[in-house]
Design an enzyme around this catalytic site. Structure first.
Site, PDB file in Angstrom:
ATOM      1  N   LYS A 142      -6.876   1.438  -2.418  1.00 12.43           N
ATOM      2  CA  LYS A 142      -6.837   1.398  -0.903  1.00 12.43           C
ATOM      3  C   LYS A 142      -7.122   2.590   0.411  1.00 12.43           C
ATOM      4  CE  LYS A 142      -4.922  -1.347   2.147  1.00 12.43           C
ATOM      5  NZ  LYS A 142      -5.110  -2.610   2.602  1.00 12.43           N
ATOM      6  N   SER A 190       0.757  -1.160   0.293  1.00  8.88           N
ATOM      7  CA  SER A 190      -0.448  -0.067   0.325  1.00  8.88           C
ATOM      8  C   SER A 190       1.085   1.281  -0.285  1.00  8.88           C
ATOM      9  CB  SER A 190      -0.796  -0.218   1.463  1.00  8.88           C
ATOM     10  OG  SER A 190      -1.381  -1.323   1.559  1.00  8.88           O
TER      11      SER A 190
END
Ligand code: NAD
Length: 295
Positions: free
Chosen positions: A170, A95
């Protein structure tokens, strides 16, 4: 396929294990060498550096903490991109900041290498079960070609748009999770202070509109006083920093995220940065001088 996998932490190790189970050949590296023995025992080829993993592979996959780590491995210190076969693809499951994904993809394009940004949601239990949710950015034809590799690790693999779209998605996920944990903590604290058992509140509301995957994962941890990560507060601070950057760039309002971000910074300053993000409950406990225990 022959896959290089770098970053075998809480998430990366079980993901790599699932790729092995699906029949892929793995070349692995992590700078934490303790995990490498376990990977070798499971059938992976252990390499002495990130760069060494690239030899003869179809896919290079990373599961690293943040943008600087991915840049360091791919472009700066290890320069893995220079060692990759030209027809191999780079899939980053970390991420990271969506701008960093776009920047890395542009540099890789100079080597003729395609990239997907493919961060995940679901945490360690779903990484172990192979039921992660992947959100993927990049060229659609590249996604179509490699989606099956991701399906060995996840039960949901969704194409979100051009490179960077996976990490934008995300960030949206991380807003919902952070605010949801704070809401669960706030609600269970009110119940406790008002004299109703938090466990009974959880059982009563989890099947209704208030129920959520976050509530099912985190309410029991809070009541068990189990703040073992899972997903560390410091990693969530990293994600919310990236949310701040993205929101500023596109002028999007984030009043709730700002509040929870401040709570996470208090936890970090109190030495709880390595706790699971369910420790957001501790901020409420400090404010109320009351623990959210059962009963
Ligand atoms: P982690 O810290 O457990 O694992 C990261 C691994 O990368 C470590 O083993 C570390 O040694 C390795 N590493 C770091 N720099 C390296 C380098 N230069 N070369 C080789 N190895 C290196 O973190 P994690 O919880 O597995 O998270 C990884 C990523 O997945 C993060 O971006 C995180 O935000 C994301 N994520 C985590 C969860 C979760 O629940 N833990 C859920 C979804 C997404």
């Amino acid at each position: 396929m022959k896959i290089a996998f770098i970053g075998l932490g809480i998430m990366g190790k079980p993901m790599a294990m699932n790729l092995l189970k699906a029949g892929h050949a793995l070349r692995v590296f992590d700078r934490n060498t303790a995990v490498l023995e376990e990977m070798a025992a499971a059938g992976a080829t252990v390499c002495a550096s990130s760069a060494e993993t690239a030899e003869g592979v179809d896919v290079v996959m990373t599961m690293l903490p943040n943008s600087p780590h991915v840049k360091s491995v791919m472009l700066e210190n290890d320069k893995l991109a220079e060692k990759m076969p030209k027809d191999a693809v780079f899939i980053d499951c970390s991420s990271i900041n969506p701008d960093a994904s776009r920047e890395i993809a542009a540099k890789l394009a100079e080597y003729g290498i395609e990239m997907l940004d493919a961060p995940v949601s679901g945490g360690q239990p779903k990484a172990v079960d192979g039921t992660l949710a992947f959100m993927v950015g990049g060229k659609k034809e590249v996604f179509d070609k490699y989606a099956d590799v991701l399906k060995a690790m996840g039960s949901s693999v969704v194409y979100c748009g051009n490179i960077g779209a996976g990490n934008v998605t995300k960030l949206c996920n991380q807003i919902v999770v952070a605010v949801n944990i704070a809401a669960v903590s706030e609600a269970l604290m009110l119940g406790k202070k008002a004299g109703v058992d938090p466990e009974l509140i959880y059982q009563a509301i989890r099947g209704g509109l208030a129920g959520s995957t976050v509530m099912d994962a985190k309410a029991p941890m809070i009541m068990d006083r189990n703040f073992k990560p899972g997903f560390r507060i410091d990693l969530h601070i990293k994600d919310l920093n990236n949310v701040m950057d993205a929101a500023k760039t596109c002028d999007s309002p984030i009043p709730l995220t700002n509040q929870v971000f401040e709570m996470m910074k208090i936890l970090h300053a109190d030495g709880c940065g390595a706790d699971d993000h369910s420790a957001i409950a501790k901020v409420y406990e400090k404010m109320a001088n009351t623990e959210i225990t059962r009963g």
